[in-house]
Write a protein that holds these residues in place. Structure first.
Motif, PDB file in Angstrom:
ATOM      1  N   HIS A  26      -2.450 -11.693 -14.078  1.00 43.28           N
ATOM      2  CA  HIS A  26      -3.839 -11.481 -13.423  1.00 43.28           C
ATOM      3  C   HIS A  26      -3.351 -10.782 -12.060  1.00 43.28           C
ATOM      4  CE1 HIS A  26      -7.496 -12.972 -11.090  1.00 43.28           C
ATOM      5  NE2 HIS A  26      -6.403 -13.322  -9.769  1.00 43.28           N
ATOM      6  N   PHE A  27      -2.226 -10.911 -11.706  1.00 38.52           N
ATOM      7  CA  PHE A  27      -1.482 -10.078 -10.663  1.00 38.52           C
ATOM      8  C   PHE A  27      -1.594  -8.351 -11.305  1.00 38.52           C
ATOM      9  CE2 PHE A  27      -0.482 -14.362  -9.931  1.00 38.52           C
ATOM     10  CZ  PHE A  27      -1.017 -14.707  -8.828  1.00 38.52           C
ATOM     11  N   VAL A  28      -1.085  -7.928 -12.141  1.00 38.98           N
ATOM     12  CA  VAL A  28      -0.870  -6.917 -12.326  1.00 38.98           C
ATOM     13  C   VAL A  28      -2.485  -5.875 -12.865  1.00 38.98           C
ATOM     14  CG1 VAL A  28      -1.034  -5.960 -14.708  1.00 38.98           C
ATOM     15  CG2 VAL A  28       0.554  -6.957 -14.179  1.00 38.98           C
ATOM     16  N   GLU A  29      -3.706  -6.925 -13.499  1.00 40.40           N
ATOM     17  CA  GLU A  29      -4.786  -6.623 -13.341  1.00 40.40           C
ATOM     18  C   GLU A  29      -5.884  -5.933 -11.887  1.00 40.40           C
ATOM     19  OE1 GLU A  29      -9.148  -5.841 -14.257  1.00 40.40           O
ATOM     20  OE2 GLU A  29      -7.249  -5.427 -15.399  1.00 40.40           O
ATOM     21  N   THR A  30      -5.256  -6.738 -10.685  1.00 38.69           N
ATOM     22  CA  THR A  30      -6.169  -7.036  -9.368  1.00 38.69           C
ATOM     23  C   THR A  30      -4.487  -5.386  -8.604  1.00 38.69           C
ATOM     24  OG1 THR A  30      -4.083  -9.166  -8.703  1.00 38.69           O
ATOM     25  CG2 THR A  30      -6.935  -8.476  -9.239  1.00 38.69           C
ATOM     26  N   ASP A  31      -3.831  -5.307  -8.929  1.00 39.36           N
ATOM     27  CA  ASP A  31      -2.845  -4.451  -8.707  1.00 39.36           C
ATOM     28  C   ASP A  31      -1.634  -4.933  -7.569  1.00 39.36           C
ATOM     29  OD1 ASP A  31      -2.457  -2.040  -9.975  1.00 39.36           O
ATOM     30  OD2 ASP A  31      -3.902  -0.696  -8.612  1.00 39.36           O
ATOM     31  N   GLN A  32      -1.457  -6.097  -7.601  1.00 39.17           N
ATOM     32  CA  GLN A  32      -0.549  -7.060  -6.729  1.00 39.17           C
ATOM     33  C   GLN A  32       0.603  -6.930  -6.967  1.00 39.17           C
ATOM     34  OE1 GLN A  32      -2.156 -10.802  -4.978  1.00 39.17           O
ATOM     35  NE2 GLN A  32      -4.609 -10.142  -6.372  1.00 39.17           N
ATOM     36  N   LEU A  33       0.944  -6.293  -8.757  1.00 38.20           N
ATOM     37  CA  LEU A  33       1.917  -6.590  -8.578  1.00 38.20           C
ATOM     38  C   LEU A  33       2.612  -5.701  -9.571  1.00 38.20           C
ATOM     39  CD1 LEU A  33       3.719  -9.334  -8.652  1.00 38.20           C
ATOM     40  CD2 LEU A  33       3.266 -10.009 -11.198  1.00 38.20           C
ATOM     41  N   GLN A  34       2.839  -4.695  -9.685  1.00 40.12           N
ATOM     42  CA  GLN A  34       3.938  -3.806  -9.734  1.00 40.12           C
ATOM     43  C   GLN A  34       5.476  -3.109  -9.964  1.00 40.12           C
ATOM     44  OE1 GLN A  34       1.455  -1.904 -11.231  1.00 40.12           O
ATOM     45  NE2 GLN A  34       0.105  -2.312 -11.306  1.00 40.12           N
ATOM     46  N   ASP A  35       6.480  -4.704  -8.987  1.00 38.67           N
ATOM     47  CA  ASP A  35       7.514  -4.232  -9.542  1.00 38.67           C
ATOM     48  C   ASP A  35       7.788  -5.208 -11.150  1.00 38.67           C
ATOM     49  OD1 ASP A  35       7.718  -3.283  -6.848  1.00 38.67           O
ATOM     50  OD2 ASP A  35       7.888  -5.107  -6.027  1.00 38.67           O
ATOM     51  N   VAL A  36       9.101  -4.174 -10.951  1.00 38.36           N
ATOM     52  CA  VAL A  36       9.955  -4.435 -12.484  1.00 38.36           C
ATOM     53  C   VAL A  36      10.988  -5.917 -11.644  1.00 38.36           C
ATOM     54  CG1 VAL A  36      12.149  -3.881 -14.007  1.00 38.36           C
ATOM     55  CG2 VAL A  36      10.184  -2.643 -13.221  1.00 38.36           C
ATOM     56  N   LEU A  37      10.687  -6.730 -12.725  1.00 40.38           N
ATOM     57  CA  LEU A  37      11.601  -7.561 -12.331  1.00 40.38           C
ATOM     58  C   LEU A  37      13.363  -7.437 -12.300  1.00 40.38           C
ATOM     59  CD1 LEU A  37      10.477 -10.253 -15.568  1.00 40.38           C
ATOM     60  CD2 LEU A  37      10.224 -10.276 -12.796  1.00 40.38           C
ATOM     61  N   ARG A  38      14.224  -8.788 -11.777  1.00 44.66           N
ATOM     62  CA  ARG A  38      14.938  -8.437 -11.336  1.00 44.66           C
ATOM     63  C   ARG A  38      15.940  -9.611 -12.062  1.00 44.66           C
ATOM     64  NH1 ARG A  38      13.853  -8.742  -5.071  1.00 44.66           N
ATOM     65  NH2 ARG A  38      14.838 -10.455  -5.466  1.00 44.66           N
ATOM     66  N   PRO A  39      17.275  -8.144 -12.514  1.00 42.19           N
ATOM     67  CA  PRO A  39      18.278  -8.957 -13.845  1.00 42.19           C
ATOM     68  C   PRO A  39      18.751 -10.222 -12.211  1.00 42.19           C
ATOM     69  CG  PRO A  39      19.185  -6.803 -12.755  1.00 42.19           C
ATOM     70  CD  PRO A  39      17.867  -7.411 -12.073  1.00 42.19           C
ATOM     71  N   ARG A  40      19.087 -11.054 -13.593  1.00 42.70           N
ATOM     72  CA  ARG A  40      20.138 -12.179 -13.347  1.00 42.70           C
ATOM     73  C   ARG A  40      20.980 -12.588 -14.276  1.00 42.70           C
ATOM     74  NH1 ARG A  40      15.774 -16.141 -10.169  1.00 42.70           N
ATOM     75  NH2 ARG A  40      15.138 -15.308  -8.435  1.00 42.70           N
TER      76      ARG A  40
END
Length: 499
Positions: A26-40
């Motif tokens: 949902h957030f990708v569609e609205t361009d609110q989420l473009q970051d890559v997940l950080r490793p753990r």
């Protein structure tokens, strides 16, 4: 058939994906989420930090974790992991890709990691006396600064137990092996948020290493992986933990996106089981300490060594510990991966990768539990309970896929975790689910064999297109001097043609 509007990306039928408003897609569609997940995860650090003493090798084999050790560190493609998380649906425990639902099953865990599937659930009590438990099973008592709640520092374990003395007896070697296994569990299978501590709840399960090998470690790893995918797929989470290597190798076995090819020929038997470990293919990390018992490099005379046990057969995941190349398949770009998955076609999915010579070369542990690969049962790892849903991905087992039965989303289970519950006996708390796991053989799903490729107008595909979100890439997205996606245009054309 209902028409899907050009700006309506969400499912036409919202009865399945109940968490869409909180989902990453949902957030990708609205361009609110473009970051890559950080490793753990800290497997890379573990490999370089703790070189396994050859004398504890038999104990690691006896406990059933030698294949995990040999798999070691594989560099993670974080844009690929992010792209997969964006398609993970916690309501169904499956990835929603254009050609249907797919997921990581007990079969994948057994074959890729070589962990036991059948057996008692990995569970127990968290009411532990840390000093007494460590003194008894590790032979050392940790100082206060090495303990955080009921977790213990992996670095401290290494400092204390990685180098047993030259005259170490069997008791000392077994304690060193327990420390090694505990650290391996914490770095690879069940890493915490920072990957530097491991929960001591696993230590009692290492008391008798022969008994250790009988537990359903594969089921526990899959439960933990599902839970971490759930957490990462909702809201604006910026990181993910769990057995990330399993997620990546599952994708490499089944999907074309980001999949590398095997590079130069190894000097020993080629994949699927190349018995030579090389420098890491991405960041040049040498698999230090991972070459015990392997053939020497060409032209190098091996040093005389004491006779050791033959090298056990390795799980399928170890085939990726060879030089890899990405010349023929682009990689490392999140937007590209999204576009490739949006445009995925049926011939870009390998529904059954574990056939032929691959199966013939697998160790017995990878195939011994296949009668429950399709069990519809709860998977358990202490506080975590997640449902195994093979009935939604029957094509992965070579079976015909019908419209799956409804699976109710259990919000209560996802709210239960170990935070603030350090004195809980999880074997008692989750006893109803443990009882269900103990009858796992009675809930194996059956279906007729799959014949040919599923048609676009198959009843399952018609149902699936109504309940899923097929496209993630924003439609007709165009940035100057950037990669231009193609799936957005295809999205519009598909919706106009099929509604």
């Amino acid at each position: 058939m209902a028409f899907r509007g050009l700006h309506d990306a969400d499912p036409l039928d919202p009865s399945v994906l109940l968490l869409q408003d909180r989902h990453r897609s949902h957030f990708v569609e609205t361009d609110q989420l473009q970051d890559v997940l950080r490793p753990r995860q800290q497997m890379r650090a573990f490999v370089s930090l703790w070189r396994m003493d050859p004398r504890i090798r038999p104990y690691v084999i006896r406990a059933g974790f030698y294949g995990i050790y040999r798999l070691g560190h594989i560099s993670i493609d974080w844009p690929l992991i992010t792209c997969l998380v964006e398609r993970w649906r916690p309501e169904t425990h499956t990835f929603h890709v254009p050609v249907g639902e797919m997921t990581i099953t007990l079969q994948d865990v057994a074959i890729i990691l070589g962990l036991r599937i059948d057996g008692p659930a990995v569970t127990g009590t968290c009411m532990l006396d840390v000093a007494q438990l460590c003194g008894e099973l590790l032979g050392v008592t940790p100082p206060a600064d090495a303990v955080r709640g009921l977790t213990i520092s992996i670095r401290w374990l290494c400092q204390q137990l990685s180098t047993p003395g030259p005259d170490a007896d069997e008791v000392a070697l077994e304690r060193s092996a327990r420390g090694f296994l505990l650290a391996l569990i914490g770095c690879f299978l069940f890493p915490d948020k920072k990957g530097v501590h491991v929960h001591l709840c696993f230590l009692p399960l290492l008391r008798d290493l022969t008994q250790t090998s009988t537990y359903s470690w594969g089921g526990a790893v899959l439960a933990h992986t599902y839970r971490e995918l759930f957490r990462a797929s909702l809201d604006h989470r910026c990181g993910i933990s769990g057995c990330i290597t399993l997620i990546q190798l599952w994708s490499w076995e089944r999907l074309h996106v980001g999949r590398p090819d095997f590079g130069r020929s190894a000097p020993y038997p080629a994949p699927p089981f190349a018995h030579a470990l090389h420098d890491d293919d991405v960041d040049g990390v040498v698999a230090e300490g991972m070459d015990d018992g392997l053939p020497p490099e060409p032209g190098v005379q091996p040093e005389p060594e004491a006779e050791v046990e033959p090298e056990p057969a390795l799980p399928l995941g170890c085939k990726w510990r060879v030089p890899l190349t990405r010349v023929l398949n682009p990689s490392g770009v999140l937007q590209l991966y999204r576009d490739q998955l949006d445009a995925q076609t049926s011939d870009q999915v390998l529904w059954q990768p574990y056939v032929g010579d691959v199966v013939d070369q697998l160790p017995d542990i990878c195939l011994s539990d296949q009668e429950i690969w399709r069990t519809m049962s709860p998977l358990i790892c202490f506080d975590t309970v997640e449902w195994h849903r093979p009935e939604r991905v029957l094509r992965q087992f070579g079976l015909h896929q019908e419209i799956p039965p409804d699976c109710s989303y259990d919000q209560h289970l996802h709210r239960v975790d170990a935070r603030g519950r350090h004195q809980r006996n999880w074997a008692t708390y989750h006893s109803p689910y443990i009882a269900l796991w103990e009858t796992r053989s009675a809930r194996v799903i059956h279906s007729p064999p799959l014949v040919g490729m599923m048609d676009f107008q198959d009843p399952y595909m018609q149902w699936y297109r109504r309940i899923t979100r097929r496209f993630l890439t924003p439609r007709l997205h165009r940035d100057d001097m950037r990669f231009h996606t193609t799936a957005g245009s295809m999205n519009v054309m598909v919706n106009r043609r099929h509604g």
